[in-house]
Design an enzyme around this catalytic site. Structure first.
Site, mmCIF file in Angstrom:
data_model
loop_
_atom_site.group_PDB
_atom_site.id
_atom_site.type_symbol
_atom_site.label_atom_id
_atom_site.label_comp_id
_atom_site.label_asym_id
_atom_site.label_seq_id
_atom_site.Cartn_x
_atom_site.Cartn_y
_atom_site.Cartn_z
ATOM 1 N N CYS A 140 0.802 -1.219 0.000
ATOM 2 C CA CYS A 140 0.000 0.000 0.000
ATOM 3 C C CYS A 140 0.840 1.275 0.000
ATOM 4 C CB CYS A 140 -0.932 0.001 1.199
ATOM 5 S SG CYS A 140 -1.736 -1.612 1.448
ATOM 6 N N HIS A 195 -3.482 7.926 5.401
ATOM 7 C CA HIS A 195 -3.551 6.584 4.815
ATOM 8 C C HIS A 195 -4.862 5.917 5.228
ATOM 9 C CE1 HIS A 195 -2.099 2.899 3.062
ATOM 10 N NE2 HIS A 195 -2.266 2.250 4.202
ATOM 11 N N GLU A 254 -1.879 5.605 13.136
ATOM 12 C CA GLU A 254 -1.696 6.813 12.335
ATOM 13 C C GLU A 254 -2.135 8.054 13.100
ATOM 14 O OE1 GLU A 254 -2.274 8.534 7.822
ATOM 15 O OE2 GLU A 254 -3.527 6.852 8.466
ATOM 16 N N HIS A 266 -9.845 0.832 -0.479
ATOM 17 C CA HIS A 266 -8.385 0.767 -0.438
ATOM 18 C C HIS A 266 -7.879 0.197 -1.753
ATOM 19 C CE1 HIS A 266 -4.387 0.598 0.709
ATOM 20 N NE2 HIS A 266 -4.429 -0.132 1.807
ATOM 21 N N PHE A 301 1.880 -3.224 4.019
ATOM 22 C CA PHE A 301 2.242 -4.457 4.714
ATOM 23 C C PHE A 301 3.748 -4.668 4.575
ATOM 24 C CE2 PHE A 301 -2.075 -6.891 4.295
ATOM 25 C CZ PHE A 301 -2.607 -6.077 5.269
#
Length: 411
Positions: A160, A300, A311, A337, A397
């Site tokens: 990501c 994000h 975050e 996403h 990840f």
């Protein structure tokens, strides 16, 4: 300098329609239509709809080009057109233009079809296009083949964080003089039963199947996982002298880029989001800015319990005492996403936020996480706001983090 932008998302197949959907607070998440999802525990996604690449590819090329690559080609063409660059690159311009088109999964639809054919009908029935349609780097190669760029060309693959790496590394290529123009972005088409099933097996996805539009809930206490999305985002980056010499309109400037690793866990963020903090601080240092110069954060914010919490902690650490004055938005509440495309898509939305003086909302935010106390998450309704400098976060990840900082062209 950013001189062009292109988008393909669940809210529209260009920049204008995507932006209109975001500002309206419209969700692109629905029950999956690409296949019958009845065997899955998760039956929702943010799919790209009414997509048509026939303006770029003929019938034979369409059959030989994975959906993921098609997204990237269409987004790239829109960005090139806005930048006022030619249909086909030649001569010195071709040699001084490169491409980094990242992807988290690559041509996974083609790979699934090929593996299924192998299992059911044997290896002698596998298509000769299985590999060239499926491997991740082909998207960047196809952009160059289609449009003629012969400069640096490769693919970033960092889950990501992919799109953030693509833009950041493209800016570094220009900075060191290896190109004058870079076509940079990310593309993803992963809404297939095996891929959705794989993420569902990790318990990473929302199971709010009865209310798809409310399923992606970044920063809300009711969040239960992310929603798969697909699409592409591509920007044209140019050296300032090159853009000015050809009279291009400068949309924004990528002034800072930071990339770090958590070295902590294969899926969970490091405690306190410390990797994100280090990435943002590196980007600020490269930009010659401090946290006090930031007006906005494009988060994000995937809608996972641990990711969003980390975050929020990171944002507070980065911004310090000034955290409450900075607007924050979570585009995945509407776009889902998009994995390897997310960083590029959200970078474009950050630029639009600066240019339009409007912050898209974080929808489905009914009860903010306690960690969000004192922060402006732009809940549910877009906000008019003067933004000069924006931070765009992307985390993948494996603990891979990027931070991009954009400023208006006149800053």
């Amino acid at each position: 300098m950013v001189t062009g932008m292109g988008l393909v998302t669940a809210l529209g197949n260009d920049v204008a329609s995507t932006w209109d959907g975001l500002i309206a607070g419209r969700s692109g998440i629905r029950t999956i239509e690409a296949f019958d999802p009845s065997r899955l525990t998760v039956r929702i996604a943010a799919e790209v709809r009414d997509f048509d690449a026939s303006g770029l590819l003929d019938r034979k090329e369409l059959r030989r080009t994975d959906r993921c690559i098609q997204f990237g080609l269409v987004a790239a063409r829109e960005a090139l057109d806005q930048a006022g660059l030619p249909d086909r690159f030649e001569g010195e311009l071709a040699e001084r233009t490169g491409v980094i088109l990242g992807t988290g999964l690559g041509g996974v639809g083609t790979l699934i079809d090929g593996f299924t054919t192998n299992a059911l009908r044997g290896p002698d029935r596998i298509s000769p296009f299985l590999i060239p349609m499926g491997i991740p780097n082909i998207g960047a190669g196809q952009v160059a083949i289609q449009f003629g760029m012969t400069g640096p060309n490769f693919t970033t693959v960092s889950a990501c964080a992919t799109g953030g790496h693509a833009l950041g590394e493209s800016s570094e290529i220009i900075r060191r003089g290896d190109a004058d123009v870079m076509v940079a972005g990310g593309t993803e088409a992963g809404v297939y039963e095996a891929i959705v099933g794989g993420f569902a097996a990790m318990r990473a996805l929302s199971t709010r199947n009865d209310d798809p539009a409310a399923a992606s809930r970044p920063f809300d206490t009711g969040r239960d996982g992310f929603v798969m999305g697909e699409g592409a985002g591509v920007v044209i980056l140019e050296a300032r002298e090159h853009a000015e010499a050809r009279g291009a309109t400068i949309l924004a400037e990528l002034v800072g880029y930071g990339a770090t690793a958590d070295a902590s866990h294969i899926t969970l963020p490091a405690p306190g989001g410390i990797g994100a903090v280090r990435a943002a601080n590196r980007a600020l240092e490269k930009a010659g800015l401090t946290a006090a110069d930031l007006d906005h954060v494009n988060a994000h914010a995937t809608s996972t319990p641990e990711g969003d919490k980390a975050e929020l902690q990171a944002i507070k650490t980065i911004l310090g005492d000034g955290a409450g004055r900075v607007s924050i938005t979570a585009n995945k509440s509407m776009l889902g996403h998009t994995l390897g495309a997310a960083g590029a898509i959200e970078a474009i939305i950050s630029i639009l936020t600066i240019r339009e003086g409007c912050v898209p909302p974080t929808i489905n935010l009914a009860e903010p996480d306690p960690e969000a106390a004192g922060l402006d998450l732009t809940p549910n309704v877009a906000a008019t706001r003067h933004v000069e400098t924006a931070l765009s976060n992307s985390f993948g990840f494996g603990g891979q983090n990027t931070a991009l900082i954009f400023s208006g062209p006149g800053r």
